[in-house]
Structures are given as structure tokens and as C-alpha cells.
Motif scaffolding. Structure first.
Motif, mmCIF file in Angstrom:
data_model
loop_
_atom_site.group_PDB
_atom_site.id
_atom_site.type_symbol
_atom_site.label_atom_id
_atom_site.label_comp_id
_atom_site.label_asym_id
_atom_site.label_seq_id
_atom_site.Cartn_x
_atom_site.Cartn_y
_atom_site.Cartn_z
ATOM 1 N N MET A 1 -25.546 28.898 25.630
ATOM 2 C CA MET A 1 -24.914 27.907 26.492
ATOM 3 C C MET A 1 -25.992 27.020 27.104
ATOM 4 N N LEU A 3 -27.568 24.838 29.982
ATOM 5 C CA LEU A 3 -27.531 24.737 31.434
ATOM 6 C C LEU A 3 -27.874 23.315 31.848
ATOM 7 N N LYS A 4 -27.479 22.953 33.073
ATOM 8 C CA LYS A 4 -27.691 21.584 33.546
ATOM 9 C C LYS A 4 -29.149 21.167 33.427
ATOM 10 N N LEU A 29 -16.122 24.517 22.638
ATOM 11 C CA LEU A 29 -16.063 24.546 24.094
ATOM 12 C C LEU A 29 -15.151 23.432 24.585
ATOM 13 N N ASN A 33 -15.316 23.765 30.280
ATOM 14 C CA ASN A 33 -16.471 24.661 30.120
ATOM 15 C C ASN A 33 -17.776 23.895 30.277
ATOM 16 N N ILE A 34 -17.850 22.755 29.627
ATOM 17 C CA ILE A 34 -19.079 21.959 29.661
ATOM 18 C C ILE A 34 -19.316 21.417 31.070
ATOM 19 N N GLU A 36 -18.397 22.812 33.861
ATOM 20 C CA GLU A 36 -18.874 23.921 34.687
ATOM 21 C C GLU A 36 -20.354 24.201 34.446
ATOM 22 N N GLU A 37 -20.785 24.119 33.195
ATOM 23 C CA GLU A 37 -22.178 24.414 32.854
ATOM 24 C C GLU A 37 -23.133 23.309 33.264
ATOM 25 N N THR A 38 -22.708 22.056 33.111
ATOM 26 C CA THR A 38 -23.631 20.932 33.305
ATOM 27 C C THR A 38 -23.465 20.232 34.641
#
Length: 123
Positions: A1, A3-4, A29, A33-34, A36-38
Motif C-alpha cells: 500500500m 502511504l502519503k 482499490l 481506500n486511496i 484514506e491512505e494518501t
């Protein structure tokens, strides 16, 4: 995954944050989802996706017109190798793959392509 921090680093290295997002979408994804991750807003992700699809469609159409123009010309415009390179770019676009990098031709071929596209537009 992703991360930002990694996404920002990739963008700073000109490796393409947009391309990374497209790749993640292709892997299944969701925008949520993206996001939340970025930390990127969903609106930005959707705009990037739409811009990518529009770019691919426009580029395919342009290269198709160029090759048609070449076929109808009485004098050879591009060498066999140059036509192969143009067709390779079209193949990448037609496979509907995520564009992780811009397809680049030599400066000479790019100049020739742009010159003849201008001629087609001015017809």
C-alpha cells in the motif's frame, strides 16, 4: 500500500503521483481506500482519472489520423522504424493500461509528428 509520504516523494521525483493512483485503482482499490491512505480528496482522484481517460482517447485519435494521413500520402513521411514507434505508443493506449510514464519519442520524431499533425489540422 502506498502511504502519503511515498506518494509525495514520487511526485517530487517526477515519477507521477497520478500514475500511482491509477495503478492502485487498476489493482482494485477504491477511491475511498486511496483517500484514506494518501489524504487526497476523492474529488481530486476522480478528476485525475477523468483527465487520464480523456488524454488517452485524444492521443489515440490523433495518432490514428496521423497514420491514416501517412498511408494516403504519395511520399513516405515516416520511416518504417518511426511508424513502428508510433504504433507501439498506440498499442499501449489501446491495451487500456495505466500510463505510468509518458511515452516519449526522440526529439526528431516528436518534431515530425507535431509538424504533420499541424498539417492535418490545417487541412
Amino acid at each position: 500500500m502506498i502511504l502519503k509520504g511515498q506518494l509525495v516523494k514520487m511526485e517530487n521525483e517526477n515519477l507521477g503521483a497520478k500514475a500511482t493512483v491509477f495503478k492502485l485503482l487498476k489493482e482494485g482499490l477504491t477511491y475511498e481506500n486511496i483517500r484514506e491512505e494518501t489524504g487526497l480528496p476523492i474529488k481530486v482522484l476522480i478528476i485525475w482519472h477523468i483527465q487520464n481517460e480523456e488524454y488517452k482517447k485524444e492521443k489515440l485519435e490523433m495518432l490514428g489520423k496521423l497514420l491514416q494521413f501517412c498511408s494516403e500520402s504519395t511520399n513516405p513521411i515516416f520511416s518504417v522504424g518511426e511508424r513502428i514507434m508510433i504504433n507501439q505508443e498506440r498499442a499501449i493506449l489501446l491495451r487500456d493500461e495505466v500510463l505510468t510514464k509518458n511515452f516519449r519519442h526522440s526529439k526528431t520524431l516528436t518534431s515530425k509528428i507535431n509538424f504533420h499533425l499541424d498539417r492535418i489540422k490545417n487541412k
